[in-house]
Scaffold this active site. Sequence first.
Site, mmCIF file in Angstrom:
data_model
loop_
_atom_site.group_PDB
_atom_site.id
_atom_site.type_symbol
_atom_site.label_atom_id
_atom_site.label_comp_id
_atom_site.label_asym_id
_atom_site.label_seq_id
_atom_site.Cartn_x
_atom_site.Cartn_y
_atom_site.Cartn_z
ATOM 1 N N CYS A 79 65.961 -27.219 94.726
ATOM 2 C CA CYS A 79 64.534 -27.457 94.506
ATOM 3 C C CYS A 79 64.311 -27.850 93.052
ATOM 4 O O CYS A 79 64.792 -27.192 92.154
ATOM 5 C CB CYS A 79 63.732 -26.204 94.839
ATOM 6 S SG CYS A 79 61.969 -26.358 94.541
ATOM 7 N N TYR A 117 60.207 -20.074 88.697
ATOM 8 C CA TYR A 117 61.264 -20.283 89.695
ATOM 9 C C TYR A 117 60.638 -20.795 90.974
ATOM 10 O O TYR A 117 59.441 -20.639 91.209
ATOM 11 C CB TYR A 117 62.058 -18.993 89.947
ATOM 12 C CG TYR A 117 61.330 -17.921 90.721
ATOM 13 C CD1 TYR A 117 61.405 -17.858 92.114
ATOM 14 C CD2 TYR A 117 60.583 -16.938 90.071
ATOM 15 C CE1 TYR A 117 60.758 -16.863 92.828
ATOM 16 C CE2 TYR A 117 59.938 -15.938 90.776
ATOM 17 C CZ TYR A 117 60.028 -15.902 92.143
ATOM 18 O OH TYR A 117 59.381 -14.911 92.854
ATOM 19 N N CYS A 118 61.484 -21.435 91.811
ATOM 20 C CA CYS A 118 61.002 -21.961 93.083
ATOM 21 C C CYS A 118 62.004 -21.584 94.174
ATOM 22 O O CYS A 118 62.341 -20.418 94.306
ATOM 23 C CB CYS A 118 60.762 -23.467 92.994
ATOM 24 S SG CYS A 118 59.662 -24.087 94.294
ATOM 25 N N ARG A 119 62.516 -22.556 94.914
ATOM 26 C CA ARG A 119 63.349 -22.246 96.081
ATOM 27 C C ARG A 119 64.843 -22.183 95.782
ATOM 28 O O ARG A 119 65.631 -21.857 96.658
ATOM 29 C CB ARG A 119 63.096 -23.280 97.181
ATOM 30 C CG ARG A 119 61.699 -23.195 97.780
ATOM 31 C CD ARG A 119 61.500 -24.228 98.863
ATOM 32 N NE ARG A 119 60.198 -24.077 99.510
ATOM 33 C CZ ARG A 119 59.295 -25.032 99.588
ATOM 34 N NH1 ARG A 119 59.551 -26.239 99.067
ATOM 35 N NH2 ARG A 119 58.141 -24.808 100.176
ATOM 36 N N GLY A 120 65.249 -22.531 94.582
ATOM 37 C CA GLY A 120 66.664 -22.460 94.259
ATOM 38 C C GLY A 120 67.210 -23.750 93.694
ATOM 39 O O GLY A 120 66.471 -24.623 93.251
#
Length: 221
Positions: A185, A179-182
């Site tokens: 992203c 996962y990253c920033r949402g």
Amino acid sequence: MDERVTQYRDAVYEQVVKVGKSLGNVTRLRILDLLVQGPKTVENIANIIGLSVATTSRNLQILKRANLVTIERNKNFMTYRLVSEQIKQLVTLLVTVAEQSQPELVAVQTIFKQQTGSPQTLTIQALKAKLGASSTYLIDLRPHDEYAAQHLPGAHNIPYDELPQYFTELPRDREIVVYCRGRLCAYANVASQELHDAGFKVATFNQSVWEWSQVMPGQTD
């Protein structure tokens, strides 16, 4: 109609419009989305979004005049943060409304998912179920400062740019979830493709840590 009512209503709407105008810019939305992850300096924001410090500062000042961000001064550095949790809600709601009302946005998301191998995308509930199993290895692709501010329980911090260096160390007998920033992203999808091509079983979680925290209060590290 009472003239006082008209004057009051127009004055109130004018102030609301100020907020709307401050949001009507791609750069400023990117800045707000970054600040959802945690406080950042002007230099850090400029580096991430690929603009000069001067241009970034001008956009931050517009957001500050709309009282969406505030400044903390620490020696020679100025750190910006969102004024309140409501701003995080606002950014998240804008994305949700756009996904529901703009077919072009859904088309862009669909095409990008196809280009990155259509990785399995997990909901919050699906990820929660996986986190209860020892067969899942969770990776937070964000920079170290964002991970330190708040991250999902049990997540290992491997920033996207460093990911290939860890391929020999990652467990091949477990499912990798990244996962990253949402939703705004794209790194989780790209990382999933790279991991899949390297022979790993992989899935993505494309919502933000903050979105997770709203559904799973108290379940962040």
